[in-house]
Design an enzyme around this catalytic site. Structure first.
Site, PDB file in Angstrom:
ATOM      1  NE  ARG A   1     112.064 -67.143 -11.331  1.00 28.70           N
ATOM      2  CZ  ARG A   1     112.484 -66.935 -10.112  1.00 28.70           C
ATOM      3  NH1 ARG A   1     113.655 -67.340  -9.553  1.00 28.70           N
ATOM      4  NH2 ARG A   1     111.425 -66.782  -9.109  1.00 28.70           N
TER       5      ARG A   1
ATOM      6  CG  HIS B   1     117.297 -81.554 -16.264  1.00 24.54           C
ATOM      7  ND1 HIS B   1     117.314 -80.709 -15.451  1.00 24.54           N
ATOM      8  CD2 HIS B   1     117.942 -82.570 -15.687  1.00 24.54           C
ATOM      9  CE1 HIS B   1     117.774 -81.083 -14.217  1.00 24.54           C
ATOM     10  NE2 HIS B   1     117.982 -82.360 -14.333  1.00 24.54           N
TER      11      HIS B   1
END
Ligand code: GRF
Length: 198
Positions: free
Chosen positions: A90, A108
């Site tokens: 999110r 990431h």
């Protein structure tokens, strides 16, 4: 140091962080939270004795602030010193991020600043990159753009698909994140660069 972790799915990165803290003693996992009550990682965290909490973001529609207000309740109760996003899917509002600025990390699956956002492995393949990898960075209001704390690099191999590349990168995520968290908790900020070897 007290560490809270937010997940959205299986939580394989969360597991490595919790296990590293419990084995290494350099910090204490105080909460694993999720935006999905069905996230498989919640049961895995509970099995390791870590308190869990879930707030279903789908109950809030487009009311992102309302969702975050509910998520903040168990999070602030846990009084974390550091907040780690690990497979958390999110986007958080700047107001939420500001509460944890300077003590909030994310992993990431690309060599940032290349490929912020989604579908990172397919984008690397489409670009004909010969290397790929993952990045741990401090979270700031701008998506996937905060100060870099560490990277791990893997080769892109002939015949790679997004799936085979993702699997190779994920192994390195599991190596990188615990080492970066340990250094971060110790006050170190110099980026940690890992190559794939072992
Ligand atoms: C994986 O795609 C990983 O690359 C990214 O989040 C996804 C799920 O990770 N960081 P996890 O197994 O839930 O930690």
């Amino acid at each position: 140091k007290r560490v809270a972790i937010l997940i959205s799915g299986g939580g394989s990165n969360m597991l490595r962080l919790v296990e590293a803290m419990q084995d290494g003693g350099f910090a204490t996992p105080v909460l694993v939270g999720s935006n999905d009550p069905a996230a498989a990682g919640l049961a895995r965290a509970a099995a390791l004795g870590v308190p869990i909490a879930a707030v279903d973001h789908r109950a809030f529609g487009r009311d992102r602030a309302g969702f975050e207000e509910q998520l903040l309740r168990p999070l602030l109760e846990a009084e974390p010193d550091v907040l780690c996003l690990a497979g958390f899917m999110r986007v958080l509002t700047p107001a939420f991020v500001r509460r944890f600025e300077g003590r909030m990390l994310n992993i990431h699956p690309s060599l940032l600043p290349k490929y912020p956002g989604l579908h990172t492995h397919q984008r690397a393949l489409d670009a004909g990159d010969t290397q790929a990898g993952c990045t741990v960075h401090e979270v700031t209001a701008e998506l996937d753009a905060g100060p870099m704390l560490g990277q791990a690099v893997v080769p892109v191999l002939p015949g790679d698909t997004a799936e085979t590349l993702a699997a190779r990168v994920l192994v390195q995520e599991h190596r990188l994140y615990p080492q970066v968290l340990r250094r971060f908790v110790a006050g170190e900020r110099a980026p940690l660069m890992l190559a794939q070897a072992g």
